[in-house]
Design a protein around this motif. Structure first.
Motif, PDB file in Angstrom:
ATOM      1  N   ARG A   1       5.940   4.040   0.319  1.00 46.59           N
ATOM      2  CA  ARG A   1       5.174   4.808   0.460  1.00 46.59           C
ATOM      3  C   ARG A   1       6.683   5.824  -0.546  1.00 46.59           C
ATOM      4  O   ARG A   1       7.018   6.946  -1.138  1.00 46.59           O
ATOM      5  N   ASN A   2       8.011   4.991  -0.178  1.00 47.11           N
ATOM      6  CA  ASN A   2       9.502   6.064  -0.576  1.00 47.11           C
ATOM      7  C   ASN A   2       9.937   5.850  -1.779  1.00 47.11           C
ATOM      8  O   ASN A   2      11.025   6.026  -2.157  1.00 47.11           O
ATOM      9  N   GLU A   3       9.570   4.334  -1.936  1.00 53.58           N
ATOM     10  CA  GLU A   3      10.933   2.959  -2.310  1.00 53.58           C
ATOM     11  C   GLU A   3      11.053   3.510  -3.963  1.00 53.58           C
ATOM     12  O   GLU A   3       9.773   3.206  -3.732  1.00 53.58           O
ATOM     13  N   PRO A   4      11.696   3.452  -4.612  1.00 52.69           N
ATOM     14  CA  PRO A   4      11.302   2.457  -5.961  1.00 52.69           C
ATOM     15  C   PRO A   4      10.690   1.746  -6.471  1.00 52.69           C
ATOM     16  O   PRO A   4      10.770   0.948  -5.544  1.00 52.69           O
ATOM     17  N   HIS A   5       9.834   1.685  -7.529  1.00 54.44           N
ATOM     18  CA  HIS A   5       8.737   0.512  -7.605  1.00 54.44           C
ATOM     19  C   HIS A   5       9.980  -0.718  -7.638  1.00 54.44           C
ATOM     20  O   HIS A   5       9.035  -2.193  -7.387  1.00 54.44           O
ATOM     21  N   THR A   6      10.612  -0.730  -8.958  1.00 56.59           N
ATOM     22  CA  THR A   6      11.786  -1.719  -8.469  1.00 56.59           C
ATOM     23  C   THR A   6      12.948  -2.300  -7.864  1.00 56.59           C
ATOM     24  O   THR A   6      12.170  -3.361  -7.419  1.00 56.59           O
TER      25      THR A   6
ATOM     26  N   GLN B   1       6.181  -5.781 -17.112  1.00 54.01           N
ATOM     27  CA  GLN B   1       4.591  -5.364 -16.573  1.00 54.01           C
ATOM     28  C   GLN B   1       4.265  -3.902 -15.976  1.00 54.01           C
ATOM     29  O   GLN B   1       3.910  -3.139 -16.328  1.00 54.01           O
ATOM     30  N   PHE B   2       5.554  -4.008 -15.056  1.00 52.70           N
ATOM     31  CA  PHE B   2       5.146  -3.149 -14.296  1.00 52.70           C
ATOM     32  C   PHE B   2       6.130  -1.436 -14.668  1.00 52.70           C
ATOM     33  O   PHE B   2       6.592  -0.646 -14.140  1.00 52.70           O
TER      34      PHE B   2
ATOM     35  N   ILE C   1       2.083   2.694  -7.714  1.00 47.36           N
ATOM     36  CA  ILE C   1       2.177   1.544  -7.660  1.00 47.36           C
ATOM     37  C   ILE C   1       3.344   0.152  -6.615  1.00 47.36           C
ATOM     38  O   ILE C   1       3.148   0.043  -7.084  1.00 47.36           O
ATOM     39  N   ASN C   2       3.565   0.795  -5.833  1.00 52.96           N
ATOM     40  CA  ASN C   2       3.930   0.440  -4.529  1.00 52.96           C
ATOM     41  C   ASN C   2       2.611  -0.445  -4.112  1.00 52.96           C
ATOM     42  O   ASN C   2       2.814  -1.906  -3.597  1.00 52.96           O
ATOM     43  N   VAL C   3       1.524   0.082  -3.283  1.00 57.04           N
ATOM     44  CA  VAL C   3       0.443   0.400  -3.646  1.00 57.04           C
ATOM     45  C   VAL C   3      -0.124  -1.270  -4.254  1.00 57.04           C
ATOM     46  O   VAL C   3      -0.597  -1.929  -3.540  1.00 57.04           O
ATOM     47  N   LEU C   4       0.091  -0.368  -5.209  1.00 54.82           N
ATOM     48  CA  LEU C   4      -0.448  -1.677  -6.218  1.00 54.82           C
ATOM     49  C   LEU C   4       0.163  -3.265  -5.964  1.00 54.82           C
ATOM     50  O   LEU C   4       0.153  -4.515  -6.575  1.00 54.82           O
ATOM     51  N   ILE C   5       1.356  -3.158  -6.634  1.00 57.18           N
ATOM     52  CA  ILE C   5       1.965  -4.456  -5.761  1.00 57.18           C
ATOM     53  C   ILE C   5       1.688  -5.047  -4.579  1.00 57.18           C
ATOM     54  O   ILE C   5       1.617  -5.817  -4.353  1.00 57.18           O
ATOM     55  N   HIS C   6       1.895  -4.173  -3.856  1.00 62.03           N
ATOM     56  CA  HIS C   6       1.353  -5.008  -2.559  1.00 62.03           C
ATOM     57  C   HIS C   6       0.111  -5.576  -2.687  1.00 62.03           C
ATOM     58  O   HIS C   6      -0.177  -6.417  -2.235  1.00 62.03           O
ATOM     59  N   TYR C   7      -1.357  -5.121  -3.476  1.00 65.95           N
ATOM     60  CA  TYR C   7      -2.407  -5.862  -3.550  1.00 65.95           C
ATOM     61  C   TYR C   7      -2.014  -6.702  -4.275  1.00 65.95           C
ATOM     62  O   TYR C   7      -2.418  -7.256  -3.672  1.00 65.95           O
TER      63      TYR C   7
END
Length: 501
Positions: free
Chosen positions: A351-356, A374-375, A389-395
């Protein structure tokens, strides 16, 4: 003025002047102090000479005269050198926007008539807002002279008003509060008579199409920027009276977000015009699409580089306050991170961390370069929030399904998110759960179909007659009763008879 041969522009050819404006004292001052340093004294005198052809206080046309009058008035010799000099002075006036020259073929003859259409000088405000004219004047007289010259055209505001900055209230009275028109507000006969005696050279232009209004590129902007020595220069000049061609140019510019300079580069390429000078719209759109994709790629690369350069500075900024994740919006910890954090910790990071940073946690070493790009492109181009974006990475990575780790799948999921308006962490979690349920139902359906296919032999007998003959099967029966000696003897006797003994 483009003349291919000196004999096409001689003192024997006729000409006329058209203007629909009158020079004010401010205009005369602008010509003397601003335009003359740029064009020279001969070109400025040429402009004044053409202006005087139409009587002062009137607008419209001048009589037809041979160009000998121009040569004699300017003191230019009537030979090849003089013709080239007069054509050059006209070209200078055209370049700064004071003149437009056209050549008109006389019907039924080989002679041509030259039309000199005068344009009014720009107002001081418009002139000093025009970049190329201001820079050209600076090259002629210097920067400080330009600044001093600009001050000569403006009367300073009183100091009392400049310091006070009073509030302005418009108390003007509109027309219809004081005056009333007759019941018959339109007079067709009067309008027809006015249009017949008007000095306009052509009918009023039709209303512009939506694409022309949106693109806003005029013929003057194209021809001003277009190279003089280009092979397509003649074709572009024909667009002046071609409303359909200019509409096509504006449509392409509006569709791909191109400027007038971009359209000049496209129109200068080979293959965009037919042999007879017609515009090939499909070819132009293809080249415009290629330029659009290249510009978009360069913009993404530039944004990516700027984001990387700003990353160290942003890391020194104050930390953003973390947002807690409710139990109802928590996702399970992926197998890759099992044992390293529990569900509340994992969801807080997501929820809080940058996607990188969050993407780095799924790999023991460096993140694959294509996946990182890509991200990063999704972040910069699609403007999705970091939590989404993080939820997308999880998915994509958290389910440990390799068929999802492809550019095609990631693009499809992002497009679906954008269409469904997924712009918050909670909406992204709901989207992932919905997709998981859909995939689960799909797997169950496929498994049920496989089971039905495996049992197809038994069900097939009920649908039709089997081709195999029905063979009786001897059932094995067992019982607890012991056989007597007489029964055993009878069985042995029957067995011997069957054996032929």
């Amino acid at each position: 003025m483009r003349i291919e041969h000196v004999h096409e522009f001689t003192e024997h050819h006729r000409y006329y002047i058209f203007r629909d404006f009158s020079l004010s004292a401010l205009d005369l001052k602008a010509i003397s102090l601003v335009y003359q340093p740029m064009v020279g004294a001969v070109a400025a005198s040429f402009y004044q000479l053409l202006y005087q052809h139409v009587p002062e206080g009137r607008v419209g046309y001048s009589p037809l005269d041979p160009q000998r009058r121009l040569f004699l008035s300017l003191g230019i010799e009537m030979n090849d050198a003089g013709r080239q000099r007069l054509a050059q002075q006209a070209s200078i006036l055209e370049a700064v926007g004071l003149l437009q020259t056209s050549r008109i073929a006389v019907p039924g003859g080989e002679d041509v008539i030259y039309e000199y259409e005068l344009q009014p000088p720009l107002s001081p405000a418009d002139f000093f807002r025009t970049g190329h004219l201001t820079l050209f004047l600076r090259d002629k007289i210097g920067k400080y002279a330009v600044l001093a010259l600009r001050e000569q055209f403006y009367a300073a505001e009183p100091d009392e008003l400049a310091e006070a900055q009073p509030g302005k209230e418009n108390i003007s009275v509109p027309f219809y509060e004081l005056f009333r028109l007759n019941a018959r507000t339109t007079d067709e006969e009067l309008e027809q008579a006015l249009s017949e005696v008007a000095p306009a050279r052509q009918a009023p232009p039709a209303a512009k199409s939506e694409v022309t209004q949106a693109a806003g590129i005029s013929y003057g902007e194209l021809i001003l920027r277009f190279p003089r020595n280009s092979a397509n220069r003649t074709y572009v000049e024909r667009l002046r009276g071609d409303e359909e061609g200019m509409a096509s140019v504006n449509y392409v510019a509006y569709k791909y977000g191109l400027s007038a300079a971009d359209m000049c580069r496209l129109l200068d390429e080979d293959g965009v015009f037919h042999a007879d000078g017609g515009l090939l719209l499909d070819k132009l759109q293809g080249k415009a699409s290629s330029m659009y994709r290249q510009d978009r790629k360069r913009d993404e690369d530039r944004k990516r580089a700027m984001a990387r350069a700003a990353a160290p500075a942003s890391s020194d900024a104050e930390p953003v306050e973390e947002v807690a994740v409710g139990t109802e919006f928590q996702l399970d910890v992926p197998a890759q991170l099992a044992g390293r954090c529990d569900a509340p910790q994992y969801n807080m990071l997501m929820r809080n961390e940058p996607h990188t940073r969050f993407l780095q946690r799924f790999f023991p070493g460096n993140v694959p370069e294509w996946l990182d790009r890509q991200f990063e492109r999704i972040d910069l181009s699609y403007r999705l929030p970091g939590a989404v974006i993080n939820v997308l990475i999880h998915y994509v990575l958290g389910t440990n399904e390799t068929q999802r780790v492809t550019k095609t799948f990631i693009e499809a999921v992002v497009s679906n998110m954008l269409v469904k308006g997924v712009d918050t962490f909670e909406k992204a979690v709901g989207y992932v759960r919905e997709q998981t349920r859909v995939e689960q139902r799909k797997r169950e359906t496929e498994a049920g179909g496989a089971r039905s296919y495996a049992g197809g032999g038994k069900s097939g007998q009920s649908r039709g007659v089997s081709r195999k003959p029905a063979i009786p099967i001897v059932e094995k029966r067992t019982t607890d009763r012991q056989l007597s000696a007489e029964e055993m003897e009878e069985i042995r006797r029957l067995a011997k008879e069957l054996d032929g003994q």
